[in-house]
Design a protein around this motif. Structure first.
Motif, mmCIF file in Angstrom:
data_model
loop_
_atom_site.group_PDB
_atom_site.id
_atom_site.type_symbol
_atom_site.label_atom_id
_atom_site.label_comp_id
_atom_site.label_asym_id
_atom_site.label_seq_id
_atom_site.Cartn_x
_atom_site.Cartn_y
_atom_site.Cartn_z
ATOM 1 N N THR A 145 0.845 -1.191 0.000
ATOM 2 C CA THR A 145 0.000 0.000 0.000
ATOM 3 C C THR A 145 0.878 1.237 0.000
ATOM 4 N N SER A 146 0.535 2.189 -0.845
ATOM 5 C CA SER A 146 1.288 3.435 -0.902
ATOM 6 C C SER A 146 0.323 4.608 -1.024
ATOM 7 N N VAL A 147 0.754 5.753 -0.500
ATOM 8 C CA VAL A 147 -0.050 6.980 -0.558
ATOM 9 C C VAL A 147 0.822 8.105 -1.083
ATOM 10 N N ARG A 148 0.163 9.130 -1.587
ATOM 11 C CA ARG A 148 0.863 10.327 -2.066
ATOM 12 C C ARG A 148 0.209 11.546 -1.414
ATOM 13 N N PHE A 149 1.019 12.375 -0.780
ATOM 14 C CA PHE A 149 0.495 13.503 -0.015
ATOM 15 C C PHE A 149 0.215 14.707 -0.908
ATOM 16 N N ASN A 150 -0.785 15.495 -0.515
ATOM 17 C CA ASN A 150 -1.183 16.710 -1.203
ATOM 18 C C ASN A 150 -0.374 17.875 -0.635
ATOM 19 N N LYS A 151 0.476 18.474 -1.458
ATOM 20 C CA LYS A 151 1.365 19.526 -0.943
ATOM 21 C C LYS A 151 0.599 20.760 -0.484
ATOM 22 N N TYR A 152 -0.634 20.924 -0.961
ATOM 23 C CA TYR A 152 -1.419 22.090 -0.564
ATOM 24 C C TYR A 152 -2.188 21.862 0.736
#
Length: 456
Positions: free
Chosen positions: A33-40
């Motif tokens: 499982t992997s996630v990608r963060f929202n820089k905003y």
């Protein structure tokens, strides 16, 4: 897991293929499982908030998790703080970073956008002066794309629902086109056992023909000198390297090679013409199956079709109502469609006025609200577009209260506050609107988005 014999035989001469390792990893039942963060929408203490294991090597915003939590029961997932995305798909970031184009305003098309993983990735990487058009040809998949972009707070986006042939008529309008093409799905076998049942050599042939048709239809919409990023979740050469060669031979395109690909990542480089395709095998990389290549359009191929459309004027009274809800320190354009009021950055508004006479637009910018009885009722999208929201009072909720709100249940709030509109928040990120009337809160979370499983 019994893999199709025809698939295994077809991969014997494909670069990087190791049959023993390939079979072994598909029999392992390993889930990644992997996630990608929202820089905003940064999370305070993100390292402690999610069970982060390590960073995805090719995307600085991506992380592998040590275990898979219940994302449905995480308020920050609904706030758009991160997106759950397969790690291989995050490699699109490398193609964008190494294109040398991100330092200028761009018009970008994500052709096959739903559910929105690559769209949200692209939106975080392009400049705020750029515009991202997200297309989904299948009408029933458009709502989930809109939902995910709304949660992401993606204000410089336009969602359309068109066949590639319709978009291709707008010649030379996009600097970059991303095509995550419909494919036979062999790269998803480990994650989706049903994909094995649906796979066949005939499906590969059918998908290959469909991919050629899609690319031929959309190619005119790419500017001369523009970049196309092509990807699939297939291992078959017919859907990958052969498609890149098809573009090279039929459109005089240049297949590119990406620099700075670390050998320790385990990505297999596959020669295609004078360039390179990139293959992801789950026995070599912590990823499902994936393929990507970058193609540059000749500077002399095609032309740019300059289109201009007069913008519809928004009623001054409506603009005044909207401005009461919008941050005066941001540049935006208000647009009215009947009783609905939208706002968007000025570059997005300009492109919107070009596209709306030619394509089926389903969303542009973000919805501010609806006009009712000469007042504006704020929309959920406004709460999640934090950059544009005026100084509206917020109510910080604990996790139990946040989940009750997201389930459209009543929740108790002990502080004595005056009647009116509020944005409820969790860990300082917006979840949506409530309106306090007397001794109760009216919950304005979208009914179709509510959490349906038990939160106890």
């Amino acid at each position: 897991m019994a893999l199709p014999t025809a698939l295994l035989e077809s991969l014997h001469h494909v670069p990087g293929y190791d049959e023993n390792g390939f079979i072994r990893v598909h029999e392992s039942n390993l889930n990644i499982t992997s996630v990608r963060f929202n820089k905003y929408k940064p999370i305070a203490g993100e390292q402690e908030y999610l069970p982060l294991k390590r960073q995805v090597p090719w995307n600085e915003a991506g992380y592998y998790l040590a275990e898979r939590p219940s994302f449905t029961l995480d308020p920050l997932f609904h706030a758009g703080a991160y997106y759950v995305q397969e790690a291989g798909s995050m490699f699109v970031a490398q193609a964008l970073q190494q294109s040398g184009m991100l330092d200028k305003p761009l018009t970008v098309l994500d052709l096959c956008a739903a559910p929105g993983g690559k769209t949200t990735l692209i939106q975080n990487m392009i400049s705020e002066q750029s515009v991202l058009v997200a297309n989904e040809v299948i009408k029933t998949r458009v709502p989930v794309l809109i939902e995910n972009l709304t949660k992401w707070g993606a204000d410089n986006t336009i969602v359309i629902n068109n066949d590639p042939s319709e978009i291709g008529k707008l010649q030379g309008i996009f600097d970059i086109i991303v095509v995550d093409a419909p494919c036979s799905g062999s790269g998803l076998f480990r994650r989706d056992k049903n994909a094995i049942k649906e796979w066949s050599p005939e499906a590969v042939t059918l998908c290959s023909k469909r991919q050629q048709r899609i690319l031929s239809d959309i190619w005119p919409a790419l500017k001369p000198g523009g970049l196309m990023i092509y990807s699939t979740c297939s291992y078959s050469r017919e859907e990958n390297e052969n498609i890149a060669k098809f573009l090279e031979e039929t459109n005089h395109a240049e297949i590119l090679e990406l620099n700075n690909i670390d050998k320790t990542w385990g990505i297999v480089e596959s020669p295609v013409g004078n360039g390179t395709g990139y293959r992801f095998y789950p026995d070599k990389v912590d990823s499902e199956g994936f393929f990507l290549c970058c193609v540059r359009k000749s500077d002399t191929d095609g032309h740019i079709q300059y289109l201009s459309e007069a913008a519809d004027k928004t009623d001054k009274k409506t603009e005044a109502l909207a401005k009461d809800w919008l941050n005066a320190n941001t540049d935006y354009q208000v647009y009215q469609n009947k009783e609905q009021v939208f706002a968007m950055p000025l570059p997005t508004f300009k492109l919107f006025n070009v596209l709306k006479k030619h394509l089926n637009i389903r969303k542009a910018g973000f919805k501010v609200g609806d006009i009712a009885h000469n007042k504006l009722v704020p929309d959920h999208a406004l709460a999640l577009s934090e950059k544009y929201t005026a100084n509206i009072d917020g109510i910080e909720l604990n996790k139990k209260q946040a989940l009750q709100y997201l389930s459209k249940l009543n929740f108790d709030f002990e502080e004595d506050i005056k009647d009116g509109w509020y944005i409820v928040k969790y860990r300082h990120l917006s979840l949506g609107f409530v309106k306090k009337i007397g001794n109760r809160f009216n919950n304005y979370y979208p009914k179709d988005w509510r959490i349906r499983q038990s939160i106890d």
